[in-house]
Design an enzyme around this catalytic site. Structure first.
Site, PDB file in Angstrom:
ATOM      1  N   ARG A   1      47.508  31.707  43.480  1.00  8.50           N
ATOM      2  CA  ARG A   1      47.358  33.070  42.565  1.00  8.50           C
ATOM      3  C   ARG A   1      48.718  33.826  42.660  1.00  8.50           C
ATOM      4  O   ARG A   1      49.394  34.330  41.695  1.00  8.50           O
ATOM      5  CB  ARG A   1      46.205  33.781  43.157  1.00  8.50           C
ATOM      6  CG  ARG A   1      46.024  34.960  42.109  1.00  8.50           C
ATOM      7  CD  ARG A   1      44.713  36.029  42.176  1.00  8.50           C
ATOM      8  NE  ARG A   1      44.812  36.297  43.496  1.00  8.50           N
ATOM      9  CZ  ARG A   1      43.453  37.270  44.015  1.00  8.50           C
ATOM     10  NH1 ARG A   1      42.417  37.153  43.388  1.00  8.50           N
ATOM     11  NH2 ARG A   1      43.711  37.713  45.219  1.00  8.50           N
TER      12      ARG A   1
ATOM     13  N   ARG B   1      31.831  46.378  51.453  1.00 11.31           N
ATOM     14  CA  ARG B   1      32.376  45.782  52.388  1.00 11.31           C
ATOM     15  C   ARG B   1      32.406  46.047  53.983  1.00 11.31           C
ATOM     16  O   ARG B   1      33.001  45.528  54.877  1.00 11.31           O
ATOM     17  CB  ARG B   1      33.946  45.608  52.183  1.00 11.31           C
ATOM     18  CG  ARG B   1      34.269  44.945  50.857  1.00 11.31           C
ATOM     19  CD  ARG B   1      35.711  44.741  50.599  1.00 11.31           C
ATOM     20  NE  ARG B   1      35.906  44.250  49.109  1.00 11.31           N
ATOM     21  CZ  ARG B   1      36.793  43.475  48.763  1.00 11.31           C
ATOM     22  NH1 ARG B   1      37.734  42.831  49.361  1.00 11.31           N
ATOM     23  NH2 ARG B   1      36.894  43.084  47.579  1.00 11.31           N
TER      24      ARG B   1
ATOM     25  N   ARG C   1      50.357  39.232  42.685  1.00 12.76           N
ATOM     26  CA  ARG C   1      49.720  40.294  43.343  1.00 12.76           C
ATOM     27  C   ARG C   1      50.623  40.742  44.556  1.00 12.76           C
ATOM     28  O   ARG C   1      50.805  39.907  45.399  1.00 12.76           O
ATOM     29  CB  ARG C   1      48.401  40.216  43.353  1.00 12.76           C
ATOM     30  CG  ARG C   1      47.567  41.049  42.615  1.00 12.76           C
ATOM     31  CD  ARG C   1      45.968  40.458  42.675  1.00 12.76           C
ATOM     32  NE  ARG C   1      45.455  40.771  43.875  1.00 12.76           N
ATOM     33  CZ  ARG C   1      44.270  40.523  44.143  1.00 12.76           C
ATOM     34  NH1 ARG C   1      43.303  40.303  43.401  1.00 12.76           N
ATOM     35  NH2 ARG C   1      43.627  40.840  45.286  1.00 12.76           N
TER      36      ARG C   1
ATOM     37  N   ARG D   1      44.126  40.208  55.430  1.00  8.15           N
ATOM     38  CA  ARG D   1      42.890  40.472  54.610  1.00  8.15           C
ATOM     39  C   ARG D   1      41.851  39.404  55.273  1.00  8.15           C
ATOM     40  O   ARG D   1      40.559  39.981  55.414  1.00  8.15           O
ATOM     41  CB  ARG D   1      43.298  40.118  53.330  1.00  8.15           C
ATOM     42  CG  ARG D   1      44.071  41.333  52.657  1.00  8.15           C
ATOM     43  CD  ARG D   1      44.490  40.663  51.480  1.00  8.15           C
ATOM     44  NE  ARG D   1      43.701  40.363  50.483  1.00  8.15           N
ATOM     45  CZ  ARG D   1      44.143  39.784  49.308  1.00  8.15           C
ATOM     46  NH1 ARG D   1      45.092  39.135  49.349  1.00  8.15           N
ATOM     47  NH2 ARG D   1      43.188  39.629  48.296  1.00  8.15           N
TER      48      ARG D   1
ATOM     49  N   LYS E   1      34.911  35.262  44.076  1.00  6.77           N
ATOM     50  CA  LYS E   1      34.039  36.277  43.681  1.00  6.77           C
ATOM     51  C   LYS E   1      34.226  36.818  42.122  1.00  6.77           C
ATOM     52  O   LYS E   1      33.599  36.750  41.517  1.00  6.77           O
ATOM     53  CB  LYS E   1      34.205  37.835  44.706  1.00  6.77           C
ATOM     54  CG  LYS E   1      33.827  37.201  45.827  1.00  6.77           C
ATOM     55  CD  LYS E   1      33.728  38.449  46.905  1.00  6.77           C
ATOM     56  CE  LYS E   1      35.300  39.225  46.646  1.00  6.77           C
ATOM     57  NZ  LYS E   1      36.197  38.460  47.544  1.00  6.77           N
TER      58      LYS E   1
HETATM   59  P1  B4P Z   1      38.649  35.504  43.835  1.00  3.48           P
HETATM   60  O1  B4P Z   1      37.940  35.224  45.317  1.00  3.48           O
HETATM   61  O2  B4P Z   1      37.848  35.392  42.707  1.00  3.48           O
HETATM   62  O3  B4P Z   1      39.281  36.721  44.114  1.00  3.48           O
HETATM   63  P2  B4P Z   1      39.074  38.134  43.966  1.00  3.48           P
HETATM   64  O4  B4P Z   1      37.799  38.488  43.598  1.00  3.48           O
HETATM   65  O5  B4P Z   1      40.361  38.980  43.456  1.00  3.48           O
HETATM   66  O6  B4P Z   1      39.030  38.629  45.552  1.00  3.48           O
HETATM   67  P3  B4P Z   1      39.915  39.380  46.459  1.00  3.48           P
HETATM   68  O7  B4P Z   1      39.117  39.918  47.693  1.00  3.48           O
HETATM   69  O8  B4P Z   1      40.967  38.695  46.753  1.00  3.48           O
HETATM   70  O9  B4P Z   1      40.407  40.951  45.934  1.00  3.48           O
HETATM   71  P4  B4P Z   1      39.772  42.126  45.531  1.00  3.48           P
HETATM   72  O10 B4P Z   1      40.069  42.376  43.994  1.00  3.48           O
HETATM   73  O11 B4P Z   1      38.184  42.076  45.650  1.00  3.48           O
HETATM   74  O12 B4P Z   1      39.787  34.408  43.603  1.00  3.48           O
HETATM   75  C1  B4P Z   1      40.806  34.062  44.048  1.00  3.48           C
HETATM   76  C2  B4P Z   1      41.745  33.105  43.380  1.00  3.48           C
HETATM   77  O13 B4P Z   1      41.080  31.566  43.463  1.00  3.48           O
HETATM   78  C3  B4P Z   1      42.003  33.284  41.953  1.00  3.48           C
HETATM   79  O14 B4P Z   1      43.217  32.909  41.826  1.00  3.48           O
HETATM   80  C4  B4P Z   1      41.088  32.124  41.291  1.00  3.48           C
HETATM   81  O15 B4P Z   1      41.353  31.433  40.038  1.00  3.48           O
HETATM   82  C5  B4P Z   1      40.936  31.054  42.404  1.00  3.48           C
HETATM   83  N1  B4P Z   1      39.511  30.262  42.347  1.00  3.48           N
HETATM   84  C6  B4P Z   1      38.393  30.850  42.356  1.00  3.48           C
HETATM   85  N2  B4P Z   1      37.580  29.998  42.124  1.00  3.48           N
HETATM   86  C7  B4P Z   1      38.220  28.786  42.577  1.00  3.48           C
HETATM   87  C8  B4P Z   1      37.633  27.445  42.722  1.00  3.48           C
HETATM   88  N3  B4P Z   1      36.707  26.990  42.792  1.00  3.48           N
HETATM   89  N4  B4P Z   1      38.791  26.458  42.998  1.00  3.48           N
HETATM   90  C9  B4P Z   1      39.988  26.833  43.045  1.00  3.48           C
HETATM   91  N5  B4P Z   1      40.533  27.989  42.890  1.00  3.48           N
HETATM   92  C10 B4P Z   1      39.614  29.082  42.561  1.00  3.48           C
HETATM   93  O16 B4P Z   1      40.238  43.275  46.537  1.00  3.48           O
HETATM   94  C11 B4P Z   1      41.518  43.461  46.745  1.00  3.48           C
HETATM   95  C12 B4P Z   1      41.880  44.846  47.647  1.00  3.48           C
HETATM   96  O17 B4P Z   1      41.157  45.752  47.088  1.00  3.48           O
HETATM   97  C13 B4P Z   1      41.138  44.607  48.877  1.00  3.48           C
HETATM   98  O18 B4P Z   1      41.981  43.694  50.115  1.00  3.48           O
HETATM   99  C14 B4P Z   1      41.131  46.130  49.314  1.00  3.48           C
HETATM  100  O19 B4P Z   1      42.503  46.667  49.769  1.00  3.48           O
HETATM  101  C15 B4P Z   1      40.577  46.798  48.033  1.00  3.48           C
HETATM  102  N6  B4P Z   1      39.314  46.821  48.162  1.00  3.48           N
HETATM  103  C16 B4P Z   1      38.398  46.186  47.003  1.00  3.48           C
HETATM  104  N7  B4P Z   1      37.069  46.522  47.432  1.00  3.48           N
HETATM  105  C17 B4P Z   1      37.184  47.548  48.375  1.00  3.48           C
HETATM  106  C18 B4P Z   1      35.971  47.960  49.096  1.00  3.48           C
HETATM  107  N8  B4P Z   1      34.755  47.850  48.736  1.00  3.48           N
HETATM  108  N9  B4P Z   1      36.225  48.832  50.166  1.00  3.48           N
HETATM  109  C19 B4P Z   1      37.581  49.087  50.413  1.00  3.48           C
HETATM  110  N10 B4P Z   1      38.781  48.393  49.752  1.00  3.48           N
HETATM  111  C20 B4P Z   1      38.352  47.601  48.737  1.00  3.48           C
END
Ligand code: B4P
Length: 193
Positions: free
Chosen positions: A125, A86, A131, A142, A11
């Site tokens: 990651r 979410r 992290r 998660r 994402k």
């Molecule tokens: P991403 O999937 O891009 O990770 P993210 O956006 O950080 O999502 P995530 O759900 O983990 O965290 P968020 O900050 O939203 O990529 C993951 C990894 O994969 C990266 O290292 C990337 O380089 C790699 N990658 C991507 N594409 C690839 C490909 N094609 N091939 C290989 N590798 C690839 O949320 C974190 C926390 O915040 C949640 O757990 C929650 O506690 C809180 N939170 C956030 N939003 C919330 C909400 N709306 N409500 C409640 N809590 C919330």
């Protein structure tokens, strides 16, 4: 528009590229929480308890934060929300925020990937970024929370007829090409790759 998908689906990675391509701000609730944790704000202290456990931050906290962010001037011509809503409660609040501003939701982009690939990416990651919520136990927790609470959100948008699914497996550039092609009906051919 919104981008949804399980942790590790890409994402944040794709949101940055879409934002650049379409010239709209990408707003990640995860990034806003992490910035608050880093700055030791009261919001960050509260959010950290949930994030470190791999749980969602309560709607009461998250909804106010998003309402405030979507009231800022840079989102007037459109925005991409990454990681929100979410929960069903967050969908209801977003509906109210958009209705108050008389702004429609055009498209919800869902990125998909299988569980083992998600775990592999997040462990990778963890090695690079360290992290606190990227340990294997917390990653699997998660993914369970996503399954329990956010799959319903995806179904809601599918029922509204604005959900577009994209396969998130493959190289980042490949996924970006698929994403831009999927968005073309909503953005026009001039904007897509
Ligand atoms: P991403 O999937 O891009 O990770 P993210 O956006 O950080 O999502 P995530 O759900 O983990 O965290 P968020 O900050 O939203 O990529 C993951 C990894 O994969 C990266 O290292 C990337 O380089 C790699 N990658 C991507 N594409 C690839 C490909 N094609 N091939 C290989 N590798 C690839 O949320 C974190 C926390 O915040 C949640 O757990 C929650 O506690 C809180 N939170 C956030 N939003 C919330 C909400 N709306 N409500 C409640 N809590 C919330």
């Amino acid at each position: 528009m919104l981008i949804v998908g399980p942790p590790g689906a890409g994402k944040g990675t794709q949101a940055a590229r879409i934002s650049e391509k379409l010239g709209i701000p990408a707003i990640s609730t995860g990034d806003i929480f992490r910035a608050n944790v880093r700055d030791l704000t009261p919001l960050g202290v509260e959010a950290k308890k949930y994030m470190d456990a791999g749980d969602y931050v309560p709607d009461s906290v998250t909804n106010d934060m998003v309402r405030d962010r979507l009231g800022q001037p840079d989102v007037a011509d459109g925005f991409l929300l990454d990681g929100y809503p979410r929960t069903v409660g967050q969908v209801e609040e977003l509906d109210r925020i958009l209705a108050d501003g008389d702004r429609p939701l055009n498209v919800v982009l869902q990125l998909t990937a299988d569980t083992e690939e998600l775990v592999r990416r997040l462990l990778q990651r963890a090695r690079v970024e360290g992290r606190s919520d990227d340990t294997e136990d917390i990653i699997r927790h998660r993914l369970g929370v996503y399954h329990e609470q956010t799959e319903t959100v995806v179904q809601l948008y599918a029922q509204r007829g604005i959900l577009t699914r994209v396969d998130g497996i493959g190289a980042v550039d490949e996924v970006t090409s698929r994403v831009l092609a999927a968005l073309e009906p909503f953005t026009g051919p001039g904007q897509a790759a």
